[in-house]
Design an enzyme around this catalytic site. Structure first.
Site, PDB file in Angstrom:
ATOM      1  N   GLN A  36      -3.606   2.328  15.091  1.00 54.35           N
ATOM      2  CA  GLN A  36      -2.545   2.792  14.189  1.00 54.35           C
ATOM      3  C   GLN A  36      -1.699   3.891  14.833  1.00 54.35           C
ATOM      4  O   GLN A  36      -0.468   3.840  14.804  1.00 54.35           O
ATOM      5  CB  GLN A  36      -3.195   3.330  12.900  1.00 54.35           C
ATOM      6  CG  GLN A  36      -2.206   3.850  11.866  1.00 54.35           C
ATOM      7  CD  GLN A  36      -2.912   4.542  10.688  1.00 54.35           C
ATOM      8  OE1 GLN A  36      -4.144   4.563  10.614  1.00 54.35           O
ATOM      9  NE2 GLN A  36      -2.140   5.089   9.788  1.00 54.35           N
ATOM     10  N   ARG A  59      -7.801   3.775  13.496  1.00 51.90           N
ATOM     11  CA  ARG A  59      -6.908   4.925  13.699  1.00 51.90           C
ATOM     12  C   ARG A  59      -6.290   4.962  15.087  1.00 51.90           C
ATOM     13  O   ARG A  59      -5.149   5.413  15.254  1.00 51.90           O
ATOM     14  CB  ARG A  59      -7.683   6.220  13.464  1.00 51.90           C
ATOM     15  CG  ARG A  59      -8.221   6.384  12.086  1.00 51.90           C
ATOM     16  CD  ARG A  59      -7.132   6.321  11.031  1.00 51.90           C
ATOM     17  NE  ARG A  59      -7.707   6.535   9.707  1.00 51.90           N
ATOM     18  CZ  ARG A  59      -7.032   6.337   8.583  1.00 51.90           C
ATOM     19  NH1 ARG A  59      -5.774   5.923   8.618  1.00 51.90           N
ATOM     20  NH2 ARG A  59      -7.607   6.547   7.432  1.00 51.90           N
ATOM     21  N   GLU A 118      -9.205   3.898  -2.098  1.00 46.85           N
ATOM     22  CA  GLU A 118      -7.957   3.704  -2.838  1.00 46.85           C
ATOM     23  C   GLU A 118      -8.232   3.022  -4.177  1.00 46.85           C
ATOM     24  O   GLU A 118      -9.274   2.411  -4.379  1.00 46.85           O
ATOM     25  CB  GLU A 118      -6.974   2.846  -2.022  1.00 46.85           C
ATOM     26  CG  GLU A 118      -6.712   3.411  -0.623  1.00 46.85           C
ATOM     27  CD  GLU A 118      -5.420   2.910   0.004  1.00 46.85           C
ATOM     28  OE1 GLU A 118      -4.562   2.360  -0.720  1.00 46.85           O
ATOM     29  OE2 GLU A 118      -5.295   3.069   1.230  1.00 46.85           O
ATOM     30  N   GLU A 123     -10.528   3.847   3.881  1.00 48.55           N
ATOM     31  CA  GLU A 123      -9.651   4.604   2.992  1.00 48.55           C
ATOM     32  C   GLU A 123     -10.044   4.283   1.554  1.00 48.55           C
ATOM     33  O   GLU A 123     -10.058   3.113   1.158  1.00 48.55           O
ATOM     34  CB  GLU A 123      -8.176   4.273   3.245  1.00 48.55           C
ATOM     35  CG  GLU A 123      -7.696   4.788   4.599  1.00 48.55           C
ATOM     36  CD  GLU A 123      -6.184   4.748   4.778  1.00 48.55           C
ATOM     37  OE1 GLU A 123      -5.512   3.934   4.103  1.00 48.55           O
ATOM     38  OE2 GLU A 123      -5.675   5.541   5.592  1.00 48.55           O
ATOM     39  N   GLU A 145      -9.629  12.433   7.754  1.00 49.65           N
ATOM     40  CA  GLU A 145      -9.569  13.783   7.200  1.00 49.65           C
ATOM     41  C   GLU A 145     -10.922  14.485   7.243  1.00 49.65           C
ATOM     42  O   GLU A 145     -11.000  15.678   7.527  1.00 49.65           O
ATOM     43  CB  GLU A 145      -9.081  13.738   5.751  1.00 49.65           C
ATOM     44  CG  GLU A 145      -7.633  13.322   5.596  1.00 49.65           C
ATOM     45  CD  GLU A 145      -7.325  13.019   4.142  1.00 49.65           C
ATOM     46  OE1 GLU A 145      -6.990  13.955   3.409  1.00 49.65           O
ATOM     47  OE2 GLU A 145      -7.437  11.845   3.727  1.00 49.65           O
ATOM     48  N   ASP A 193       0.846  -1.190   0.000  1.00 50.52           N
ATOM     49  CA  ASP A 193       0.000   0.000   0.000  1.00 50.52           C
ATOM     50  C   ASP A 193       0.884   1.244   0.000  1.00 50.52           C
ATOM     51  O   ASP A 193       1.801   1.359   0.814  1.00 50.52           O
ATOM     52  CB  ASP A 193      -0.907  -0.006   1.236  1.00 50.52           C
ATOM     53  CG  ASP A 193      -2.041   1.002   1.111  1.00 50.52           C
ATOM     54  OD1 ASP A 193      -2.337   1.450  -0.016  1.00 50.52           O
ATOM     55  OD2 ASP A 193      -2.631   1.330   2.150  1.00 50.52           O
ATOM     56  N   ASP A 215      -9.123   0.295   2.258  1.00 51.45           N
ATOM     57  CA  ASP A 215      -8.093  -0.075   3.231  1.00 51.45           C
ATOM     58  C   ASP A 215      -8.615   0.310   4.621  1.00 51.45           C
ATOM     59  O   ASP A 215      -8.269   1.357   5.166  1.00 51.45           O
ATOM     60  CB  ASP A 215      -6.789   0.656   2.884  1.00 51.45           C
ATOM     61  CG  ASP A 215      -5.692   0.354   3.882  1.00 51.45           C
ATOM     62  OD1 ASP A 215      -5.746  -0.699   4.537  1.00 51.45           O
ATOM     63  OD2 ASP A 215      -4.773   1.193   4.018  1.00 51.45           O
ATOM     64  N   HIS A 219      -3.749  14.034   0.920  1.00 50.92           N
ATOM     65  CA  HIS A 219      -3.939  13.085   2.026  1.00 50.92           C
ATOM     66  C   HIS A 219      -2.736  13.092   2.969  1.00 50.92           C
ATOM     67  O   HIS A 219      -2.892  13.196   4.191  1.00 50.92           O
ATOM     68  CB  HIS A 219      -4.171  11.675   1.480  1.00 50.92           C
ATOM     69  CG  HIS A 219      -4.215  10.623   2.543  1.00 50.92           C
ATOM     70  ND1 HIS A 219      -5.257  10.498   3.437  1.00 50.92           N
ATOM     71  CD2 HIS A 219      -3.320   9.646   2.871  1.00 50.92           C
ATOM     72  CE1 HIS A 219      -5.012   9.489   4.271  1.00 50.92           C
ATOM     73  NE2 HIS A 219      -3.843   8.954   3.949  1.00 50.92           N
ATOM     74  N   LYS A 271      -4.089  -1.902  10.390  1.00 49.19           N
ATOM     75  CA  LYS A 271      -4.479  -2.035   8.988  1.00 49.19           C
ATOM     76  C   LYS A 271      -4.690  -3.489   8.563  1.00 49.19           C
ATOM     77  O   LYS A 271      -5.394  -3.742   7.584  1.00 49.19           O
ATOM     78  CB  LYS A 271      -3.362  -1.474   8.091  1.00 49.19           C
ATOM     79  CG  LYS A 271      -3.009  -0.028   8.330  1.00 49.19           C
ATOM     80  CD  LYS A 271      -3.931   0.875   7.550  1.00 49.19           C
ATOM     81  CE  LYS A 271      -3.404   2.290   7.501  1.00 49.19           C
ATOM     82  NZ  LYS A 271      -4.269   3.137   6.674  1.00 49.19           N
ATOM     83  N   THR A 312      -8.756  -5.803   4.193  1.00 53.36           N
ATOM     84  CA  THR A 312      -8.669  -4.906   3.043  1.00 53.36           C
ATOM     85  C   THR A 312      -9.670  -5.429   2.017  1.00 53.36           C
ATOM     86  O   THR A 312      -9.602  -6.603   1.645  1.00 53.36           O
ATOM     87  CB  THR A 312      -7.250  -4.922   2.427  1.00 53.36           C
ATOM     88  OG1 THR A 312      -6.290  -4.672   3.459  1.00 53.36           O
ATOM     89  CG2 THR A 312      -7.106  -3.874   1.329  1.00 53.36           C
TER      90      THR A 312
HETATM   91 CA    CA Z   1      -3.935   2.978   2.926  1.00 50.53          CA
END
Ligand code: CA
Length: 404
Positions: A233, A230, A194, A192, A350, A121, A226, A128, A246, A250
């Site tokens: 993480q 948080r 992606e 996420e 975000e 990834d 993904d 971002h 993570k 996925t």
């Molecule tokens: Ca990611």
């Protein structure tokens, strides 16, 4: 289904897309393509000789419920197959001959289309990376020193890549709480948005893939969610990067849209300053993909992929620049796609600025992070041939409560 050729009409998939996937029907899973509102059994087509000459050993290539053998066969086979399928779907007589191998899209269940080999990834959206830097490391330079020198990435967990439609179980981990740090269900589960690239063929040890060889090694494109915890993480990531925050899940699209179908979506990439290292040049194309993030039935953002700082070709070049080999089934993802405005941010981190601001879903409800029961869906589309739009296959999943 129906004898005749009318099955080709339908809105879900234009006949120029010809995505590949694996679907289950009549108690058996098999490789397939999708046209209109139907799927076409590729093993069936091969068994009656309709794929003869398009690629080597068509019967054998489609004899297992995975696209692995096709990915391994490389670009000549991919091109041959796509060319033949395009011929077949534009020929009414051929469409009639295909009809015994056709099933309504609504009658099949998607399976994971290929065996994911390695999963990487990246972190290639400037907006971002800048936003995350500001949220996670306020007061510091938001971009890590290397960010503009190379496409930053990490190796993820291939074994937990799951097909669209699979439930996601809220992960547990060590995370900060009022009393310090404790182990429990993540309180900050996120998504996420992606774009993923599915690799085929092989390279040998020491071989580097230049950006110009991108299309020789990438079969096609999927959308990727993904999923990210948080709180887990943020506590674990220094100095080695993402780990258990993570690796629990996925999600990827059920259908891979071939790179060849995305020719009309190719656009010039953004300017890169400073000029990248020679192994990352020329940069190759950006892809003009419009993305959409929906949470609990509400579209919350519309990121655009075209502005991503590092191209997919540069990501692949960097991934192999140390001589690491590729193998068929490798998957690499772009990193969260975000744009300059709040309406283009590809994750809740975000959109809610680290949980500080509630995000209204438009029906009176709001989120800072995902709740159990939330369904998250990512959609995408690209310019298609003749001015139309070409869909990418959506990726969706429902959050289920943590196991206790
Ligand atoms: Ca990611």
């Amino acid at each position: 289904v129906t004898a005749g050729s009318s099955w080709i009409e339908g809105d879900a998939w234009p006949s120029t897309a010809l995505p590949l996937g694996v679907v289950e029907f009549d108690g058996r899973a098999r490789p397939a393509t999708a046209v209109g509102d139907h799927v076409v059994d590729l093993a069936g087509l091969a068994s009656v000789g309709l794929l003869d000459g398009a690629l080597d050993d068509p019967v054998e290539r489609f004899s297992t419920p995975r696209l692995d053998a096709l990915l391994a066969a490389g670009p000549t086979a991919w091109h041959g197959l796509r060319g033949r399928l395009l011929e077949l779907v534009t020929d009414r007589g051929a469409a009639r001959r295909m009809s015994p191998h056709v099933v309504p899209l609504a009658a099949v269940r998607p399976r994971l289309a290929w065996t994911v080999a390695d999963y990487v990834d990246f972190y290639s959206s400037l907006d971002h990376a800048t936003n995350v830097g500001r949220i996670f490391r306020p007061g510091e330079d938001p971009l890590p020193e290397a960010w503009r020198q190379l496409p930053i990435g990490y190796h993820g967990r291939a074994g937990t890549v799951m097909v669209s439609g699979t439930d996601v179980i809220r992960p547990c981990g060590l995370r900060p709480d009022r009393d310090g740090v404790s182990f429990g269900p993540s309180l900050q589960l996120d998504v996420e948005v992606e774009v993923g690239f599915v690799v085929g063929g092989h390279t040998s040890p020491g071989e580097r893939v230049p950006p110009s060889a991108f299309a020789d090694h990438v079969f096609g494109v999927v959308l990727v969610n993904d999923w990210s915890a948080r709180d887990v993480q943020a506590f674990e990531y220094r100095p080695l990067g993402p780990f258990l925050g993570k690796s629990f899940a996925t999600s990827v699209s059920a259908w891979i849209v071939p790179l060849e179908a995305l020719e009309p979506a190719r656009v010039a990439p953004p300017t890169q300053d400073p000029r990248p290292s020679a192994h990352l040049l020329p940069a190759g194309d950006a892809y003009d993909l419009d993305l959409e993030l929906e949470i609990a039935g509400h579209v919350v953002s519309r990121p655009r992929f075209a502005g991503t700082y590092w191209t997919a070709a540069q990501q692949l070049a960097h991934l192999t620049s140390n001589g690491a080999t590729l193998r068929p089934g490798d998957l690499y993802a772009s990193g969260t796609v975000s744009g300059a405005t709040a309406a283009e941010r590809g994750c809740l981190l975000e959109l809610t600025w680290g949980g500080r601001d509630e995000l209204s879903l438009g029906d009176g409800s709001a989120r800072t992070w995902l709740e159990d029961g939330d369904v998250v869906t990512i959609r995408g589309s690209a310019p298609g041939a003749g001015g139309g739009r070409l869909p990418l296959a959506e990726v969706t999943g429902r959050v289920q409560p943590a196991h206790h």
